[in-house]
Design an enzyme around this catalytic site. Structure first.
Site, PDB file in Angstrom:
ATOM      1  N   ASP A  13       0.811  -1.225   0.000  1.00 45.79           N
ATOM      2  CA  ASP A  13       0.000   0.000   0.000  1.00 45.79           C
ATOM      3  C   ASP A  13       0.841   1.270   0.000  1.00 45.79           C
ATOM      4  O   ASP A  13       0.446   2.287   0.579  1.00 45.79           O
ATOM      5  CB  ASP A  13      -0.974   0.003   1.201  1.00 45.79           C
ATOM      6  CG  ASP A  13      -1.856  -1.232   1.216  1.00 45.79           C
ATOM      7  OD1 ASP A  13      -2.178  -1.723   0.121  1.00 45.79           O
ATOM      8  OD2 ASP A  13      -2.209  -1.691   2.316  1.00 45.79           O
ATOM      9  N   LYS A  16       1.803   2.019  -5.138  1.00 45.32           N
ATOM     10  CA  LYS A  16       2.330   1.422  -6.379  1.00 45.32           C
ATOM     11  C   LYS A  16       1.394   1.683  -7.554  1.00 45.32           C
ATOM     12  O   LYS A  16       1.836   2.024  -8.649  1.00 45.32           O
ATOM     13  CB  LYS A  16       2.510  -0.106  -6.195  1.00 45.32           C
ATOM     14  CG  LYS A  16       3.511  -0.470  -5.113  1.00 45.32           C
ATOM     15  CD  LYS A  16       3.585  -1.974  -4.899  1.00 45.32           C
ATOM     16  CE  LYS A  16       2.328  -2.560  -4.278  1.00 45.32           C
ATOM     17  NZ  LYS A  16       2.043  -2.136  -2.906  1.00 45.32           N
ATOM     18  N   GLY A  40      -4.590  -4.472  -3.684  1.00 40.16           N
ATOM     19  CA  GLY A  40      -5.576  -3.445  -4.005  1.00 40.16           C
ATOM     20  C   GLY A  40      -4.806  -2.213  -4.419  1.00 40.16           C
ATOM     21  O   GLY A  40      -4.144  -1.594  -3.594  1.00 40.16           O
ATOM     22  N   HIS A  41      -4.826  -1.894  -5.709  1.00 41.09           N
ATOM     23  CA  HIS A  41      -4.038  -0.777  -6.232  1.00 41.09           C
ATOM     24  C   HIS A  41      -4.976   0.335  -6.683  1.00 41.09           C
ATOM     25  O   HIS A  41      -5.827   0.124  -7.544  1.00 41.09           O
ATOM     26  CB  HIS A  41      -3.150  -1.251  -7.391  1.00 41.09           C
ATOM     27  CG  HIS A  41      -2.120  -2.259  -6.961  1.00 41.09           C
ATOM     28  ND1 HIS A  41      -1.234  -2.851  -7.820  1.00 41.09           N
ATOM     29  CD2 HIS A  41      -1.835  -2.771  -5.730  1.00 41.09           C
ATOM     30  CE1 HIS A  41      -0.449  -3.683  -7.145  1.00 41.09           C
ATOM     31  NE2 HIS A  41      -0.800  -3.665  -5.878  1.00 41.09           N
ATOM     32  N   GLN A 226       1.998  -6.105  -3.117  1.00 41.84           N
ATOM     33  CA  GLN A 226       2.468  -6.203  -1.730  1.00 41.84           C
ATOM     34  C   GLN A 226       3.765  -5.401  -1.550  1.00 41.84           C
ATOM     35  O   GLN A 226       3.973  -4.446  -2.282  1.00 41.84           O
ATOM     36  CB  GLN A 226       2.647  -7.667  -1.298  1.00 41.84           C
ATOM     37  CG  GLN A 226       1.332  -8.437  -1.119  1.00 41.84           C
ATOM     38  CD  GLN A 226       0.774  -9.005  -2.406  1.00 41.84           C
ATOM     39  OE1 GLN A 226       1.478  -9.660  -3.141  1.00 41.84           O
ATOM     40  NE2 GLN A 226      -0.487  -8.756  -2.674  1.00 41.84           N
TER      41      GLN A 226
HETATM   42  P1  GDP Z   1      -0.787   0.217  -3.543  1.00 42.57           P
HETATM   43  O1  GDP Z   1      -1.366  -1.054  -3.045  1.00 42.57           O
HETATM   44  O2  GDP Z   1       0.688   0.306  -3.306  1.00 42.57           O
HETATM   45  O3  GDP Z   1      -1.139   0.498  -4.989  1.00 42.57           O
HETATM   46  O4  GDP Z   1      -1.436   1.378  -2.682  1.00 42.57           O
HETATM   47  P2  GDP Z   1      -3.003   1.541  -2.282  1.00 42.57           P
HETATM   48  O5  GDP Z   1      -3.752   1.974  -3.477  1.00 42.57           O
HETATM   49  O6  GDP Z   1      -3.469   0.329  -1.575  1.00 42.57           O
HETATM   50  O7  GDP Z   1      -2.909   2.656  -1.177  1.00 42.57           O
HETATM   51  C1  GDP Z   1      -2.367   3.908  -1.441  1.00 42.57           C
HETATM   52  C2  GDP Z   1      -3.450   4.972  -1.162  1.00 42.57           C
HETATM   53  O8  GDP Z   1      -2.847   6.241  -1.112  1.00 42.57           O
HETATM   54  C3  GDP Z   1      -4.492   5.053  -2.244  1.00 42.57           C
HETATM   55  O9  GDP Z   1      -5.709   5.447  -1.660  1.00 42.57           O
HETATM   56  C4  GDP Z   1      -3.971   6.163  -3.159  1.00 42.57           C
HETATM   57  O10 GDP Z   1      -4.999   6.826  -3.885  1.00 42.57           O
HETATM   58  C5  GDP Z   1      -3.341   7.081  -2.160  1.00 42.57           C
HETATM   59  N1  GDP Z   1      -2.172   7.844  -2.612  1.00 42.57           N
HETATM   60  C6  GDP Z   1      -1.181   7.470  -3.464  1.00 42.57           C
HETATM   61  N2  GDP Z   1      -0.227   8.417  -3.522  1.00 42.57           N
HETATM   62  C7  GDP Z   1      -0.625   9.421  -2.694  1.00 42.57           C
HETATM   63  C8  GDP Z   1      -0.043  10.656  -2.291  1.00 42.57           C
HETATM   64  O11 GDP Z   1       1.052  11.049  -2.693  1.00 42.57           O
HETATM   65  N3  GDP Z   1      -0.745  11.397  -1.371  1.00 42.57           N
HETATM   66  C9  GDP Z   1      -1.946  11.006  -0.879  1.00 42.57           C
HETATM   67  N4  GDP Z   1      -2.560  11.793   0.006  1.00 42.57           N
HETATM   68  N5  GDP Z   1      -2.520   9.841  -1.244  1.00 42.57           N
HETATM   69  C10 GDP Z   1      -1.860   9.050  -2.119  1.00 42.57           C
HETATM   70  P1  IMO Z   2      -0.914  -4.292  -2.165  1.00 45.80           P
HETATM   71  O1  IMO Z   2      -0.460  -4.854  -3.502  1.00 45.80           O
HETATM   72  C1  IMO Z   2      -0.978  -4.660   2.167  1.00 45.80           C
HETATM   73  C2  IMO Z   2      -1.057  -8.696   3.828  1.00 45.80           C
HETATM   74  C3  IMO Z   2      -2.322  -9.128   4.546  1.00 45.80           C
HETATM   75  C4  IMO Z   2      -1.720 -10.066   5.571  1.00 45.80           C
HETATM   76  C5  IMO Z   2      -0.600 -10.745   4.808  1.00 45.80           C
HETATM   77  C6  IMO Z   2      -0.972 -12.119   4.251  1.00 45.80           C
HETATM   78  O2  IMO Z   2      -2.207  -3.582  -2.242  1.00 45.80           O
HETATM   79  O3  IMO Z   2       0.185  -3.495  -1.546  1.00 45.80           O
HETATM   80  P2  IMO Z   2      -2.525 -12.876   2.211  1.00 45.80           P
HETATM   81  O4  IMO Z   2      -3.977 -12.674   1.958  1.00 45.80           O
HETATM   82  O5  IMO Z   2      -1.636 -12.315   1.153  1.00 45.80           O
HETATM   83  O6  IMO Z   2      -2.182 -14.306   2.540  1.00 45.80           O
HETATM   84  O7  IMO Z   2      -2.224 -12.056   3.576  1.00 45.80           O
HETATM   85  O8  IMO Z   2      -0.271  -9.886   3.745  1.00 45.80           O
HETATM   86  N1  IMO Z   2      -1.264  -8.219   2.446  1.00 45.80           N
HETATM   87  C7  IMO Z   2      -1.194  -6.933   2.089  1.00 45.80           C
HETATM   88  N2  IMO Z   2      -1.012  -5.826   2.831  1.00 45.80           N
HETATM   89  N3  IMO Z   2      -1.080  -4.557   0.825  1.00 45.80           N
HETATM   90  C8  IMO Z   2      -1.235  -5.654   0.053  1.00 45.80           C
HETATM   91  O9  IMO Z   2      -1.210  -5.601  -1.293  1.00 45.80           O
HETATM   92  C9  IMO Z   2      -1.343  -6.915   0.684  1.00 45.80           C
HETATM   93  N4  IMO Z   2      -1.529  -8.182   0.251  1.00 45.80           N
HETATM   94  C10 IMO Z   2      -1.457  -8.972   1.330  1.00 45.80           C
HETATM   95  O10 IMO Z   2      -2.959  -8.026   5.141  1.00 45.80           O
HETATM   96  O11 IMO Z   2      -1.121  -9.316   6.607  1.00 45.80           O
HETATM   97 MG    MG Z   3      -2.904  -1.715  -1.779  1.00 44.28          MG
END
Ligand code: GDP
Ligand code: IMO
Ligand code: MG
Length: 432
Positions: A13, A16, A40-41, A226
């Site tokens: 998170d 990416k 979840g991206h 991840q």
């Molecule tokens: P990922 O799994 O690495 O793709 O990240 P996620 O989408 O799960 O979580 C990142 C969250 O931060 C999302 O809600 C994005 O929309 C948000 N986000 C990404 N870059 C920025 C930033 O520079 N500032 C803020 N405030 N939010 C951001």
């Molecule tokens: P993105 O790509 C954050 C965490 C779960 C749990 C552990 C194992 O959005 O960054 P699993 O279901 O993979 O067996 O769970 O890994 N986890 C993540 N945490 N971002 C993710 O993906 C994750 N995918 C798995 O919360 O701790």
């Molecule tokens: Mg994510």
């Protein structure tokens, strides 16, 4: 020509999805190589939010090709739902736009039941807090050589045979160990044959297709899921996911040779979050932690769980640079730190008498790590409008400079908001 890998440096998170979407403009192909719909991206484009779990984040660009490699585990129901949501936004996903490896493994209904069942049986303190999507049991079957591949779905007889073999064992576990109802062969078979008809046109030899793209001089972007500390080998085991999340797996997970990789970008959130259980040395349990959670909107994009928050961990960042061979950093969510009077960067850990510069292997000692902090000045200004380095307050620039210095890695991107445009591209990694 340049081929670039994007990986998470922390516990996932990091942002990416946003950075992949941004850099897709300079690429021709985007490839997912590991994980599944545990990811979840999030992308925010023209104010509209999209969350992708399986489909590469490059899909919003109409003229780019997307690939799902052999290292990914696929829940066909989720994949088809994601495709139909995109179609609903006027973005139909056609086989010309998405190829899925015939060698990727299928998440089956029993994988999800076993994931939930095994978590429920673990004692407090041992629970992993998985996403419940069947990821671990599916990769487990792959390694045990019991798995069913996407390609197997296209051969009805073979699929039925493999399913029958699996159900004998899985139904024993479901009924005897977890007290659940057994699954019936016909019901699962019929469900998956429905998916087979819809997915068949997308199934391909992705390694071959990527090789053709490379030979034609196209730019390929590999989208990690991840983060480094969730890597099955190098993360905080057993509180990890079930795949290799580090850059090396971009090659294994897509059938692409390592000699063709030109750059590895590590996505580093300006502070740290973790969702699920497990060690987190710089976690904050106070009002500052709550403020980061609230201001950063730190809720899991897959499960909606609140993310735990803490200060930036330099030990984790350095470890990511080493494990992934990171050439450039993309520092995200700098805007969330606005208003903090003082920032802290963990530069080592104390463990009893010892001073540690790397994450220890022993999961017991993870719990007793005390971060050693370096204090840095905070800034009060909101910075979401910043588009050039000079638009940032001097103290924000100093924070970035200190991260670059401590990790010995330059930043190529700074992100100050979720939107595509809320970004400073300091150097284009596709033009080296
Ligand atoms: P990922 O799994 O690495 O793709 O990240 P996620 O989408 O799960 O979580 C990142 C969250 O931060 C999302 O809600 C994005 O929309 C948000 N986000 C990404 N870059 C920025 C930033 O520079 N500032 C803020 N405030 N939010 C951001
Ligand atoms: P993105 O790509 C954050 C965490 C779960 C749990 C552990 C194992 O959005 O960054 P699993 O279901 O993979 O067996 O769970 O890994 N986890 C993540 N945490 N971002 C993710 O993906 C994750 N995918 C798995 O919360 O701790
Ligand atoms: Mg994510």
């Amino acid at each position: 020509m340049a081929n670039v890998i994007i990986v998470g440096t922390q516990w996932g998170d990091e942002g990416k999805g946003k950075i992949v979407d941004l850099l897709t403009e300079h690429a021709d192909c985007v490839v997912r190589f590991q994980g599944g719909n545990n990811a979840g991206h999030t992308l925010v484009v023209e104010g509209k939010q999209y969350i992708f779990h399986l489909i590469p984040s490059g899909i919003l660009y109409e003229n780019k090709s997307c690939f799902i490699g052999n290292g990914v585990v696929i829940d066909p129901e989720v994949l088809l739902k994601e495709m139909s949501e995109l179609a609903g936004h006027g973005l139909p996903v056609t086989p010309a736009r998405l190829m899925i490896s015939e060698r990727s493994h299928l998440i089956m209904p029993y994988h999800k039941l076993l994931d939930a069942g095994s978590e429920a049986m673990l004692a407090a303190g041992r629970k992993i807090g998985t996403t419940g999507r069947g990821i671990g049991p599916c990769y487990g079957d792959k390694i045990l050589r019991h798995g069913i591949k996407l390609g197997d779905l296209l051969d009805r007889e073979l699929f039925r045979e493999r399913l029958q073999e699996n159900l004998e064992e899985k139904n024993f576990l479901l009924t005897n160990r977890y007290g659940l109802q057994p699954l019936t062969l016909d019901a699962v078979y019929d469900e998956y044959m429905g998916y087979a008809d819809q997915l068949a046109p997308f199934v391909a030899n992705v390694s071959l297709a990527l090789d053709r793209q490379r030979r034609a001089g196209r730019h390929i972007l590999f989208e990690g899921a991840q983060g480094t500390q969730l890597d099955i080998d190098h993360g905080t085991y057993p509180f990890v996911t079930s795949s290799n999340t580090i850059a090396g797996n971009a090659c294994t997970g897509s059938g692409f040779g390592p000699a063709h990789i030109d750059a590895v970008i590590g996505i580093l959130k300006a502070y740290t979050t973790r969702v699920g259980e497990g060690p987190f040395p710089t976690e904050l349990f106070d009002a500052t932690g709550e403020e980061l959670q609230r201001k950063g909107g730190e809720f899991g994009a897959t499960t909606g769980r609140k993310r735990r928050c803490g200060w930036l961990d330099g030990v984790v960042a350095r470890e990511a640079v080493r494990l992934n061979g990171i050439t450039d950093l993309a520092i995200t969510k700098l805007d969330v730190l606005s208003g903090q009077p003082e920032l802290q960067l963990a530069t080592s850990y104390r463990h009893g008498e010892a001073s540690l510069e790397a994450m220890p292997n022993n999961s017991k000692s993870h719990r007793d790590l005390v971060p050693v902090y370096e204090k840095l000045a905070g800034w009060s200004e909101e910075i979401r409008h910043a588009r050039h380095l000079d638009d940032l307050p001097a103290k924000a620039r100093a924070y970035v400079r200190r991260i670059e210095e401590f990790t010995e890695t330059p930043a190529c991107i700074l992100s100050v908001g979720p939107g595509r445009e809320e970004t400073m591209l300091l150097r284009n990694p596709f033009k080296r």
